[in-house]
Design a protein around this motif. Sequence first.
Motif, PDB file in Angstrom:
ATOM      1  N   VAL A  50       1.102  -0.933   0.306  1.00 42.04           N
ATOM      2  CA  VAL A  50       0.327   0.177   0.090  1.00 42.04           C
ATOM      3  C   VAL A  50       0.614   1.363   0.338  1.00 42.04           C
ATOM      4  O   VAL A  50       0.431   2.257  -0.492  1.00 42.04           O
ATOM      5  N   GLU A  51       1.723   1.130   0.589  1.00 43.01           N
ATOM      6  CA  GLU A  51       2.664   2.388   0.984  1.00 43.01           C
ATOM      7  C   GLU A  51       3.569   2.815  -0.583  1.00 43.01           C
ATOM      8  O   GLU A  51       3.810   3.567  -1.253  1.00 43.01           O
ATOM      9  N   GLU A  52       3.570   1.497  -0.781  1.00 42.53           N
ATOM     10  CA  GLU A  52       4.303   1.759  -2.634  1.00 42.53           C
ATOM     11  C   GLU A  52       3.705   1.802  -3.318  1.00 42.53           C
ATOM     12  O   GLU A  52       4.097   3.262  -4.433  1.00 42.53           O
ATOM     13  N   THR A  53       2.134   1.885  -3.729  1.00 40.94           N
ATOM     14  CA  THR A  53       1.336   2.458  -4.418  1.00 40.94           C
ATOM     15  C   THR A  53       0.853   4.172  -4.026  1.00 40.94           C
ATOM     16  O   THR A  53       1.304   4.321  -5.217  1.00 40.94           O
ATOM     17  N   VAL A  54       0.701   4.234  -2.834  1.00 44.57           N
ATOM     18  CA  VAL A  54       0.646   5.749  -2.503  1.00 44.57           C
ATOM     19  C   VAL A  54       1.774   6.111  -2.726  1.00 44.57           C
ATOM     20  O   VAL A  54       2.173   7.747  -3.130  1.00 44.57           O
ATOM     21  N   LYS A  55       3.127   6.212  -3.108  1.00 49.70           N
ATOM     22  CA  LYS A  55       4.326   6.562  -2.871  1.00 49.70           C
ATOM     23  C   LYS A  55       4.122   6.789  -4.400  1.00 49.70           C
ATOM     24  O   LYS A  55       4.938   8.024  -5.116  1.00 49.70           O
ATOM     25  N   LYS A  56       3.963   5.832  -4.910  1.00 51.75           N
ATOM     26  CA  LYS A  56       3.929   5.491  -7.268  1.00 51.75           C
ATOM     27  C   LYS A  56       3.229   6.909  -7.628  1.00 51.75           C
ATOM     28  O   LYS A  56       3.030   7.135  -8.340  1.00 51.75           O
ATOM     29  N   ALA A  57       1.881   7.466  -6.755  1.00 53.19           N
ATOM     30  CA  ALA A  57       0.984   8.587  -6.729  1.00 53.19           C
ATOM     31  C   ALA A  57       1.718   9.829  -6.620  1.00 53.19           C
ATOM     32  O   ALA A  57       1.134  10.669  -6.551  1.00 53.19           O
ATOM     33  N   GLY A  58       3.605   9.811  -5.712  1.00 53.23           N
ATOM     34  CA  GLY A  58       3.568  11.321  -6.218  1.00 53.23           C
ATOM     35  C   GLY A  58       3.809  11.865  -3.715  1.00 53.23           C
ATOM     36  O   GLY A  58       3.185  12.157  -3.922  1.00 53.23           O
ATOM     37  N   PHE A  59       3.061   9.991  -2.997  1.00 57.33           N
ATOM     38  CA  PHE A  59       2.381  10.862  -2.016  1.00 57.33           C
ATOM     39  C   PHE A  59       3.006   9.741  -0.947  1.00 57.33           C
ATOM     40  O   PHE A  59       3.874   8.664  -0.739  1.00 57.33           O
ATOM     41  N   LYS A  60       2.601  10.159  -0.062  1.00 60.68           N
ATOM     42  CA  LYS A  60       3.773   9.494   1.601  1.00 60.68           C
ATOM     43  C   LYS A  60       2.743   8.594   2.513  1.00 60.68           C
ATOM     44  O   LYS A  60       1.630   9.126   2.757  1.00 60.68           O
ATOM     45  N   ALA A  61       3.059   7.616   2.606  1.00 60.05           N
ATOM     46  CA  ALA A  61       2.183   6.894   3.426  1.00 60.05           C
ATOM     47  C   ALA A  61       3.323   6.263   4.517  1.00 60.05           C
ATOM     48  O   ALA A  61       4.396   5.610   4.015  1.00 60.05           O
ATOM     49  N   GLU A  62       3.285   5.746   6.085  1.00 57.74           N
ATOM     50  CA  GLU A  62       3.733   5.271   7.005  1.00 57.74           C
ATOM     51  C   GLU A  62       2.415   4.354   7.614  1.00 57.74           C
ATOM     52  O   GLU A  62       1.863   5.175   8.847  1.00 57.74           O
ATOM     53  N   LYS A  63       2.574   3.373   7.931  1.00 61.62           N
ATOM     54  CA  LYS A  63       1.586   2.464   8.850  1.00 61.62           C
ATOM     55  C   LYS A  63       2.038   2.705  10.000  1.00 61.62           C
ATOM     56  O   LYS A  63       2.550   2.923  10.753  1.00 61.62           O
ATOM     57  N   ILE A  64       0.508   2.709  10.795  1.00 62.29           N
ATOM     58  CA  ILE A  64       0.825   3.341  12.044  1.00 62.29           C
ATOM     59  C   ILE A  64       0.038   2.201  13.067  1.00 62.29           C
ATOM     60  O   ILE A  64      -0.683   1.125  12.249  1.00 62.29           O
TER      61      ILE A  64
END
Length: 69
Positions: free
Chosen positions: A55-69
């Motif tokens: 999921v983080e990689e999918t968000v990163k490819k869209a140009g955003f950051k995601a960090e699991k909490i």
Amino acid sequence: MKTLKFKTNINCSGCVKGVSPALNGEKEIAHWEVDTNNPDKILTVSTSTLTPEEVEETVKKAGFKAEKI
């Protein structure tokens, strides 16, 4: 089905619109939403098979950051 939560930098409706094609295009995501009112801009994803890293990689490819909490 599991629910994953991520702290993101998706902070407005324009950002949500920008990440939508990537998240909607991932067939393993049953549902997703971003709480832009939360200071941590929480992305909630429902999936049965994806890992947090995917999921983080999918968000990163869209140009955003995601960090699991």
